[in-house]
Motif scaffolding. Structure first.
Motif, short mmCIF file in Angstrom:
data_model
loop_
_atom_site.label_atom_id
_atom_site.label_comp_id
_atom_site.label_asym_id
_atom_site.label_seq_id
_atom_site.Cartn_x
_atom_site.Cartn_y
_atom_site.Cartn_z
N TRP A 35 14.47 -9.70 -40.57
CA TRP A 35 14.44 -10.38 -39.29
C TRP A 35 15.10 -11.75 -39.41
O TRP A 35 15.08 -12.37 -40.48
CB TRP A 35 13.00 -10.57 -38.81
CG TRP A 35 12.35 -9.34 -38.26
CD1 TRP A 35 12.30 -8.93 -36.96
CD2 TRP A 35 11.61 -8.35 -39.00
NE1 TRP A 35 11.59 -7.76 -36.85
CE2 TRP A 35 11.16 -7.38 -38.08
CE3 TRP A 35 11.30 -8.18 -40.35
CZ2 TRP A 35 10.41 -6.26 -38.46
CZ3 TRP A 35 10.56 -7.07 -40.74
CH2 TRP A 35 10.12 -6.13 -39.81
N ASP A 36 15.63 -12.25 -38.31
CA ASP A 36 16.22 -13.58 -38.27
C ASP A 36 15.12 -14.61 -38.00
O ASP A 36 14.50 -14.60 -36.92
CB ASP A 36 17.29 -13.65 -37.17
CG ASP A 36 18.11 -14.93 -37.24
OD1 ASP A 36 17.61 -15.93 -37.80
OD2 ASP A 36 19.24 -14.95 -36.73
N SER A 37 14.84 -15.46 -38.96
CA SER A 37 13.73 -16.41 -38.82
C SER A 37 13.96 -17.42 -37.71
O SER A 37 13.01 -18.04 -37.23
CB SER A 37 13.51 -17.14 -40.15
OG SER A 37 14.64 -17.91 -40.49
N ARG A 38 15.22 -17.60 -37.30
CA ARG A 38 15.51 -18.62 -36.29
C ARG A 38 15.52 -18.06 -34.88
O ARG A 38 15.73 -18.80 -33.92
CB ARG A 38 16.85 -19.27 -36.62
CG ARG A 38 16.83 -20.07 -37.92
CD ARG A 38 18.21 -20.29 -38.47
NE ARG A 38 18.85 -19.01 -38.78
CZ ARG A 38 20.09 -18.90 -39.23
NH1 ARG A 38 20.82 -19.97 -39.43
NH2 ARG A 38 20.59 -17.71 -39.50
N HIS A 39 15.33 -16.76 -34.74
CA HIS A 39 15.26 -16.19 -33.39
C HIS A 39 13.92 -16.56 -32.76
O HIS A 39 12.87 -16.40 -33.38
CB HIS A 39 15.42 -14.67 -33.45
CG HIS A 39 15.71 -14.07 -32.10
ND1 HIS A 39 14.78 -14.00 -31.10
CD2 HIS A 39 16.86 -13.51 -31.61
CE1 HIS A 39 15.31 -13.43 -30.04
NE2 HIS A 39 16.58 -13.12 -30.33
N LYS A 58 17.18 -15.18 -43.01
CA LYS A 58 16.43 -13.99 -42.60
C LYS A 58 15.21 -13.80 -43.52
O LYS A 58 15.08 -14.45 -44.54
CB LYS A 58 17.33 -12.76 -42.62
CG LYS A 58 18.47 -12.87 -41.60
CD LYS A 58 19.29 -11.60 -41.53
CE LYS A 58 20.37 -11.74 -40.46
NZ LYS A 58 21.20 -10.51 -40.36
N PRO A 96 15.96 -22.60 -41.82
CA PRO A 96 15.29 -21.31 -42.04
C PRO A 96 13.92 -21.42 -42.68
O PRO A 96 12.99 -20.71 -42.28
CB PRO A 96 16.28 -20.58 -42.95
CG PRO A 96 17.60 -21.17 -42.63
CD PRO A 96 17.34 -22.61 -42.32
N PRO A 111 19.49 -18.72 -31.04
CA PRO A 111 18.65 -19.00 -32.20
C PRO A 111 18.11 -20.43 -32.19
O PRO A 111 18.68 -21.32 -31.58
CB PRO A 111 19.59 -18.77 -33.38
CG PRO A 111 20.95 -19.00 -32.82
CD PRO A 111 20.90 -18.52 -31.40
#
Length: 435
Positions: free
Chosen positions: A331-335, A285, A221, A216
């Protein structure tokens, strides 16, 4: 006259969803089809065909295929969209019947239609290449393995991005790869693909990545989400949307407003010892919300106002539209791949869904065909649909909708509301229950 077999009895609610077919049923279908609006006729043909193609009786399935061929040969405003649906449905049915030569030809016809269409894959599953490869692997003609390999390689090169997002499609792709390599005598490679497929079945339904996720991002975020929105904004602006922070509006010629917004989960990590597992699970997320605002419905905003997602009358989550088994997707914003992932789903699922509703007529038809829940309306949607019909000067239809709604079970507070509301739209003579 027509209907579906439900719970041991015939449900005759919809004339275009019959699970029976004889001279009487066919004549009634043709009569109603001729009375339907021209731009809706192909859709009714495709829906009726789907019901017949799913029946256990092979004679009914053959009739369904006849209707699909009629839709393919038809014409009209939305022929491009519905004909592609019909082509793919016909190919799928032929493949299920074991008519592989005809199925292969129908899948190729579908791909040609996609290639020549200004709307691309809209109206199809998005994975016709995979379906054709599967049919070729079953048929095993002289050149079928070579063609199947080319098709699967084209999917691998991201020409069919939907493969990356749906578990059941990813599993089909991996199993097709396994079968191809096994047929070519490459046993170890085939075993590897089969193992990937098994691992994919145990993964979350959405999204699916058969490779190891990247680490990540270190961004906070809120900053990460802002970067994702900025990365996707050019696609939405090219589609006619205006931007305001994390939300986008697009006005249609008929005055409807399409809304797409990014909803952030908890920005701050949960406090130590906090028991709220939901906040903890949504930290960092985001979800994507879609809505359609329709002037003329209750609670409409001013014509020139910015429309927030919660002002919409049709409201759906992007993730739930993309995968019907997923009730909610964050969704994971840091991916590092988040912008790519969600951008592809917006292009392949979100924008086509919003595009289904260019005008009031399309909303009314979708409500009648699919029901209020499927298109994200409220349980009191009948009142809103009646308002639209009144706006279109179709007061007789509006009265039929309202009478049916009023005949159902309504709570007393809603009855009181209707008693005050109905006179404002010229329907006070109906009178809610209790009057």
């Amino acid at each position: 006259m027509t209907g579906a077999f439900v719970g041991g009895e015939w449900d005759d609610k919809d004339w275009f969803r019959s699970s029976r077919w004889n001279e009487e049923v066919a004549a009634e279908f043709e009569r109603r089809l001729a009375r339907a609006r021209p731009h809706n006729r192909l859709q009714y043909l495709v829906i009726q065909a789907g019901h017949l193609c799913s029946q256990p009786d092979p004679t009914l399935r053959a009739k369904g295929r006849e209707l699909l061929r009629r839709a393919i040969d038809g014409e009209g405003e939305f022929h491009d969209l519905h004909a592609k649906t019909a082509r793919e449905n016909l190919a799928n049915n032929l493949a299920a019947e074991g008519m592989l030569d005809a199925a292969v030809d129908a899948y190729r016809d579908t791909l040609r239609a996609i290639a020549s269409s200004p709307n691309g894959r809209s109206g199809t599953s998005g994975v016709s290449e995979l379906s054709l490869a599967e049919a070729l692997l079953r048929r095993r003609g002289p050149h079928d393995l070579s063609e199947a390999r080319q098709l699967l390689d084209s999917i691998d090169s991201a020409s069919t991005p939907v493969i990356s997002f749906f578990r059941h499609v990813t599993t089909r792709y991996l199993m097709a790869r396994s079968e191809l390599h096994r047929a070519l005598g490459e046993t170890e490679v085939a075993d590897d693909y089969a193992q990937f497929a098994l691992e994919g079945l145990e993964a979350p339904a959405f999204p699916v990545r058969p490779t190891t996720p990247a680490p990540p991002s270190e961004l906070p975020p809120a900053v990460a989400l802002a970067a994702i929105v900025e990365a996707i904004a050019p696609t939405l602006k090219a589609a006619g949307f205006r931007k305001r922070r994390h939300a986008f509006n697009r006005r249609t010629p008929d005055g409807l407003t399409h809304v797409l917004s990014f909803q952030a989960g908890a920005s701050d990590p949960p406090r130590e010892g906090a028991s709220n597992s939901l906040l903890a699970s949504l930290h960092g997320k985001f979800a994507v919300n879609l809505s359609v605002h329709i002037p003329g419905m209750r609670h409409s905003v001013a014509a020139d106002a910015w429309v927030n997602e919660y002002n919409g009358h049709l409201r759906r989550r992007l993730g739930a539209l993309a995968d019907e088994q997923a009730r909610d997707v964050w969704w994971d914003s840091r991916h590092p791949d988040a912008a790519t992932d969600v951008g592809e789903v917006i292009r392949s699922v979100g924008l086509p869904w919003l595009g289904r509703f260019p005008d009031v007529g399309s909303v009314i038809e979708a409500w009648r065909i699919e029901g209020w829940r499927a298109i994200g309306m409220s349980p009191a949607s009948s009142v809103d649909i009646a308002c639209l019909l009144i706006r279109l000067d179709r007061r007789d239809e509006a009265e039929v909708v309202l009478r049916e709604y009023l005949s159902g079970a309504l709570n007393q507070s809603h009855v009181r509301y209707l008693r005050d509301f109905l006179p404002t739209v010229g329907m006070g003579h109906l009178g809610p229950p209790g009057d």
